[in-house]
Design an enzyme around this catalytic site. Structure first.
Site, PDB file in Angstrom:
ATOM      1  CG  HIS A  56      43.533  41.228  39.865  1.00  0.00           C
ATOM      2  ND1 HIS A  56      42.240  41.682  39.827  1.00  0.00           N
ATOM      3  CD2 HIS A  56      44.320  42.314  39.642  1.00  0.00           C
ATOM      4  CE1 HIS A  56      42.234  42.987  39.600  1.00  0.00           C
ATOM      5  NE2 HIS A  56      43.481  43.390  39.480  1.00  0.00           N
ATOM      6  CE  LYS A  72      43.482  42.648  43.659  1.00  0.00           C
ATOM      7  NZ  LYS A  72      44.484  43.580  44.253  1.00  0.00           N
ATOM      8  CB  THR A 100      40.768  48.246  39.602  1.00  0.00           C
ATOM      9  OG1 THR A 100      42.128  48.591  39.813  1.00  0.00           O
ATOM     10  CG2 THR A 100      40.292  48.817  38.280  1.00  0.00           C
TER      11      THR A 100
END
Length: 243
Positions: free
Chosen positions: A131, A135, A142
């Site tokens: 990511h 983040k 997920t």
């Protein structure tokens, strides 16, 4: 057409949800952020989308229950106490909590569950995710969703079979473990790969998010689907008719 309210409307996901609501032909009931009047928003909505923060979950659920409207919670980084609060809320209203609202990821989790069930415990499972640099939680919601799918396919508890953050002299890989690796950098919206490593062969199931709008479109579809449902906990696979 449904009136949908957004909790966490000023974040990147909030802005994407505004666009997705309009694109789907629904009406934006309004949006709130930290310190906003969630109860008034709930009263004006037929469904709520919550992409705020874990600490705000209790107040957001209370507002949804008070207004008698369903709520989709896409906030990541939730703990066990948050899950208990969701279970309690689901006795009064429809609740859908997920680490990912992408329809593609929903189907990926279904395929991971099937593969884990059919390949057996002799195949090692690793969940790799990447990511953007901003983040704040790892593994991603997920990645945990995919790890949970793999655990369900094997009929085991993820908490008892998870390996994370390997560093130094870790020893051999534990048989039956479901491993997680997290990468951070750039502006990556979200890449996830579940690797099944067997003897002399590997199977990789992957999903790449190219635009945050995929999550927004999935969330709006799910929120509209929740309207009129009985109280209870619902899942993204149910939205797609997979379970």
């Amino acid at each position: 057409m449904a009136r949908i309210g957004i909790i966490g409307s000023e974040g990147r996901m909030g802005h994407a949800l505004v666009q997705a609501i309009a694109a789907a032909g629904h009406e934006l009931a309004g949006g709130v952020d930290k310190g906003g009047d969630v109860a008034s928003l709930a009263d004006a909505s037929e469904a709520l989308l919550d992409f705020s923060a874990p600490f705000a979950l209790d107040a957001n659920l209370h507002a949804a229950i008070g207004a008698g409207v369903p709520i989709l919670v896409g906030t990541t980084g939730l703990d066990e106490a948050n899950q208990v609060a969701l279970d309690c809320a689901a006795r009064a209203i429809p609740v859908l909590q997920t680490g990912n609202t992408s329809l593609g990821v929903t189907l990926l989790a279904h395929l991971v569950r099937e593969a884990a069930s059919r390949l057996g415990p002799e195949w090692d499972i690793e969940v790799l995710e990447m990511h953007h640099r901003m983040k704040v939680d790892a593994p991603s919601g997920t990645a945990l969703l995919l790890g949970q799918a793999a655990a369900e396919g094997r009929g085991v508890e993820l908490a008892d079979n998870s390996e994370r953050g390997r560093d130094g002299q870790t020893g051999a890989r534990k048989a039956g473990a479901i491993g997680f690796a997290s990468l951070r950098g750039g502006t990556v919206a979200g890449d996830h790969t579940v690797i099944f490593a067997g003897e002399h062969e590997r199977l990789a199931l992957s999903h790449s998010a190219e635009d945050r709008m995929i999550f927004a479109h999935g969330a709006v579809r799910a929120a509209a689907w929740l309207i009129g449902r009985d109280a209870g906990r619902y899942t993204m696979p149910q939205v797609l008719g997979l379970s």
